[in-house]
Design an enzyme around this catalytic site. Structure first.
Site: not given
Length: 496
Positions: A185, A261, A295, A392
């Protein structure tokens, strides 16, 4: 300037449907969703919007293909991956343009992503023939212990938008090598590159049903029935920590094997003895690579007070040389953020931090014109506890704080629920080893502004994830151990 005609060629060549059992077709019901160019805000095309019924049909196909695919010799699986690698390198320009059009990064960065993603296919093609086991005598000598490894089974691979080729390749490579079938996906913002990658793998010889693709704009509705179905044996997800937590809770119902992750909040530590020019070079890479939408991007700059002003001046000067523009413009260094929502989030973080007392040393002004651009920005005097140090940023913003002692730097660096990567600049070997060991991160860039490498185990600690991708252990995530206890009757002469 922006290229015009080539985009229609590369977009037109990509399949826009769902891939199930080796056949591309429209989604059930025929619904579609748009894919846009973040440099212009204009639509590139419409892509089929997969439904829960399509997801279950993909699982039907993956389950049916699993026994035959698991029986394919490892060498053949490796050769398929190697052919796919070669095709990607051969078609680098086409793939780079496709990545740039739907994600926004510069063509130079997109070419680097094609190479990086292709190298995962090559790496795991080589690992396919190295799946091993063990044989030993049992402790009491009455049996032989045989440990084998076999494919986990059908996998759901959920990939992010910020690396639309590398992230699917990093998951598909080990799954193919291990003998697992897959449902992928892709992110709704960047489904085209994944579809093109699937075409290359098919051309390289991947059998029907091994790889199934379900693009969708309704991710939760489509993945939820898959996670409840006992035929699915593994989930691998790259994305935000909040979504990862939700998926883990859903996976608990069937005790699904998972690899996660997740988010990062990378500290970039510059010690008093650091080579400042090298540190600035590393900062530019760690902060601006992938437009800061990574990331592993440096999120919190922790600079020794004795060198902070000099480091900041050098960084501001380098940031000032960066030209914003569409990734297809050869004069542009930095492309747009993925969409207006992300640009607004970055701008709000900066505005909130400045309102709390931070000083703008560069950037922080939204440019005029179309697209979702945000300028390279440097902030100093960040207040303690500011949201920009806890979340983040996912954008080209360097938030600088100072420290005076090694313990203070490590305390600030580790003061987060995240633990993906940390960057450390020092010329003292003892300090380098001492601080690296104390950093609560799965990876450390030591005097280096990037850590991504197919031959190394990529992953984090704490709420940055579970498991590792790449390296010698990356294929382990797709293999189950099976232990055979083999009875051994005593030798006749041994009982006389």
């Amino acid at each position: 300037m922006e290229t015009t005609l080539p985009q229609y060629d590369v977009i037109g060549q990509v399949e826009k449907g769902v891939l199930i059992g080796g056949r591309w077709r429209p989604a059930t019901g025929g619904a579609t969703f748009p894919v846009e160019n973040p440099a212009t805000g204009r639509h590139l095309c419409e892509v089929s919007d997969a439904t829960p019924a399509d997801a279950l049909a993909a699982l039907d196909a993956a389950s049916a293909a699993q026994p035959g695919w698991a029986a394919v010799p490892p060498r053949r699986r490796g050769e398929i991956l190697r052919r796919a690698h070669d095709l990607l390198i051969e078609r680098m320009e086409e793939f780079a343009l496709l990545i740039t059009l739907e994600m926004g990064k510069s063509l130079a960065e997109s070419r680097a992503e094609v190479r990086y993603g292709a190298h995962y296919l090559r790496w795991f093609g080589e690992e396919a023939v190295r799946i091993d086991g063990t044989w030993k005598v049992s402790e009491d000598g009455t049996a032989r212990v045989l440990v084998t490894r076999q494919p986990v089974g059908p996998c759901l691979l959920i990939t992010p938008w910020n690396a639309p080729l590398a992230m699917p390749a990093r998951k598909i490579g080990p799954a193919v090598a291990a003998g697992c079938t897959m449902i992928v996906k892709p992110a709704a913002q960047t489904p085209l590159t994944t579809a093109a990658l699937a075409g290359v793998l098919t051309e390289a010889g991947l059998p029907d049903g091994v790889l199934n693709i379900i693009p969708t704009g309704q991710a939760a509705a489509v993945t939820e029935p898959l996670l409840r179905d006992g035929r699915l044996r593994k989930l691998s997800f790259t994305g935000s920590t909040p979504v990862g937590r939700l998926l883990l809770s859903q996976a608990a119902g069937t005790v699904l094997r998972t690899s996660m992750e997740l988010g990062g909040n990378a500290p970039f530590i510059v010690c008093e003895d650091a080579d400042l020019d090298a540190a600035v070079d590393g900062a530019m890479t760690a902060k601006l690579r992938n437009i800061g939408e990574a990331c592993i991007a440096a999120n919190r700059f922790l600079v020794h007070a004795g060198v902070a002003e000099e480091f900041t001046r050098k960084l501001v000067a380098r940031m000032g040389t960066i030209a914003l523009g569409a990734g297809t413009d050869p004069a542009a260094d930095l492309g747009p953020l993925i969409d207006e929502r992300q640009r607004r989030r970055v701008a709000d973080l900066v505005d909130e931090t400045v309102a709390a007392g931070a000083r703008v040393r560069a950037g922080a002004v939204l440019p005029d014109g179309p697209g979702y651009f945000y300028p390279p920005t440097v902030l100093t005097g960040i207040p303690a506890g500011a949201r920009i140090t806890r979340e983040e940023i996912f954008g080209p913003v360097a938030a600088i704080r100072t420290f005076t002692t090694e313990d203070e730097a490590l305390r600030d660096a580790n003061d987060t629920e995240f633990g993906l990567v940390g960057y450390l600049y020092t010329r003292d070997l003892n300090r380098a080893l001492r601080m690296s060991e104390r950093l609560e991160t799965g990876m450390v860039g030591l005097n280096r502004g990037y850590v991504s490498d197919p031959s190394a185990p990529f992953g984090g600690m704490k709420q940055s994830g579970i498991g590792r991708e790449g390296g010698n252990t990356g294929i382990d995530e797709y293999l189950e151990q099976k232990y055979l206890a083999i009875d051994l009757a005593p030798h006749p002469e041994s009982v006389r």
